[in-house]
Design an enzyme around this catalytic site. Structure first.
Site, PDB file in Angstrom:
ATOM      1  CB  SER A  81    -104.957  37.661  15.557  1.00 13.31           C
ATOM      2  OG  SER A  81    -104.535  36.583  14.772  1.00 13.31           O
ATOM      3  CG  ASP A 130    -117.695  29.774  22.294  1.00 15.41           C
ATOM      4  OD1 ASP A 130    -118.179  30.838  22.710  1.00 15.41           O
ATOM      5  OD2 ASP A 130    -117.618  29.485  21.083  1.00 15.41           O
ATOM      6  CE  LYS A 141    -105.388  39.296  11.159  1.00 14.37           C
ATOM      7  NZ  LYS A 141    -104.744  37.985  10.989  1.00 14.37           N
TER       8      LYS A 141
END
Length: 423
Positions: A292, A303, A317
């Site tokens: 999460s 990224d 998740k």
């Protein structure tokens, strides 16, 4: 008379629901929906009238709601008023209980880990213990929210867990006295003279501020590079993940996008309200227990090329649960959207793939099956889940090859920087 009114009111509400559903979804058969609602009413009244013992109508309705919500996915849940209050206190990092993280493995309520220095830890509860009963109530078919509710309670009040452990020949009852559990979400130290180490345990309301204080303390101690440990961090608050990320990314950088069923999208950007550490060399440690909010932070830093992610594939998740209060003080924790990294990659059932894969090896032979989001979804669909991967149950720091590899990379990083400057 009051009972008759209650049943009549329920039938009236269900009839109105049927009318609303029929109008809202013209593509579905109105007759079929009416028939299902009529069947529900018939079952309710039959149980109320004929069951061998007197039943509480409110409990019947709540059980029906729980069943409906539990059929959706592993993370949606119906929270009765008392459970809703407990959920709200949990995000503040302090509550009455025994101090364990639990999950469902092979259909059995299982201890993921006891929290250090809590009543459960002091009582000898270990990771991998199977909780067969809570105060004499069997946990078979009990969901996690109900189990947590039974184990939580006021300080000083005892709870008895019936435990099954692999090395024991029979079940054992362990009585634990509840206490106020305070989860410290940020732990930090210097590994050597120049490498700082921060472990985020959970993403709570005060985590970002605690992180900022930890970073300042490490910087004052001479920190030149950082290891951010997100292993076994189950997540927490979305905003906390954004606030943590913005301490390592420049302003106006996308951290995460969330997108719902009908295509609406929300994007969360850094604002840089705190002192930044955007240039410090970083390693982020992740594993199968990173979920999460942990995956949001790791995905954003990966990224943007801000940090090297090291470890093994994360839990996956990547769904958003919205907390929707209801009129009677209860609430729905409902999955309403999915997370996407800055580059648009879905986290759900995939997780974050590390830049450098480093697996831990068990030195004592004790390993536990690795469960990820995709396994939970297959289990919910009725499919048999047989995890192919295993991970060490306990690892001493001297055997922590992931941490050691991170330290080696940061030391090599510094050497390469010196060589560049010399050149």
């Amino acid at each position: 008379m009051k009972k008759k009114i209650t049943i009549f009111s329920l039938m009236f509400v269900i009839t109105v629901m049927g009318i609303m559903i029929g109008r809202w979804s013209a593509a579905q058969s109105t007759d079929a929906i009416y028939q299902d609602l009529r069947s529900f009413t018939e079952v309710f009244t039959t149980i109320k009238k004929n069951y061998v013992e007197e039943v509480n109508p409110q409990e019947l309705i709540r059980s029906a709601i729980k069943g409906m919500v539990n059929s959706l996915d592993p993370h949606s849940a119906y929270l009765p008023p008392e459970a809703f209050k407990e959920f709200q206190t949990e995000t503040k990092g302090e509550f009455g209980g025994i101090g364990i993280q639990i999950g469902i493995k092979d259909g059995v309520l299982t201890v993921i880990a006891p929290i250090e220095d809590t009543p459960a830890w002091k009582a000898g509860i270990k990771a991998g213990d199977k909780i067969i009963k809570i105060d004499g109530t069997l946990t078979k078919d009990m969901n996690i929210n109900d189990a947590v509710s039974k184990m939580r309670g006021p300080k000083g009040k005892a709870v008895t867990l019936t435990i099954q452990r692999d090395e024991w020949k029979q079940l054992k009852d362990i009585t634990i006295v509840r206490d106020i559990i305070k989860i410290k979400s940020v732990k930090y130290r210097m590994i050597d003279k120049e490498i700082g180490y921060i472990k985020l345990v959970q993403f709570q309301e005060g985590t970002a501020q605690d992180l900022a204080e930890a970073l300042k303390s490490l910087k004052d101690s001479g920190m030149q590079s950082l290891i951010l440990d997100l292993r076994n961090n189950p997540g927490g608050l979305l905003q906390s993940a954004v606030d943590v990320s913005e301490q390592f990314l420049p302003p106006k950088h996308l951290v995460v996008s969330i997108q719902g069923r009908v295509g609406e999208k929300m994007q969360y950007y850094t604002e840089q309200l705190r002192p930044s550490y955007t240039d410090i060399p970083m390693i982020v440690l992740v594993n199968q227990g990173s979920a999460s909010a942990s995956e949001i932070v790791a995905g954003a830093l990966q990224d943007w090329g801000r940090a090297l992610i090291l470890g093994v594939q994360t839990f996956g998740k990547g769904s958003v649960q919205s907390l929707i209060p209801l009129s009677d003080g209860s609430a729905l924790k409902l999955t309403t959207a999915k997370y996407y990294t800055p580059k648009g990659k879905s986290i759900h059932a995939v997780g974050i793939i590390p830049d450098i894969v480093v697996k831990l090896e068990s030195k004592n032979g004790k390993e536990v099956p690795v469960i990820r989001e995709k396994d939970l979804e297959e289990h919910l669909k009725g499919e048999k889940v047989e995890p192919q991967e295993k991970a060490p149950q306990d690892v001493d720091e001297k055997d922590d090859t992931q941490l050691q590899r991170g330290v080696d990379i940061l030391k090599s990083w510094k050497i390469m920087e010196k060589l560049k400057k010399a050149a």
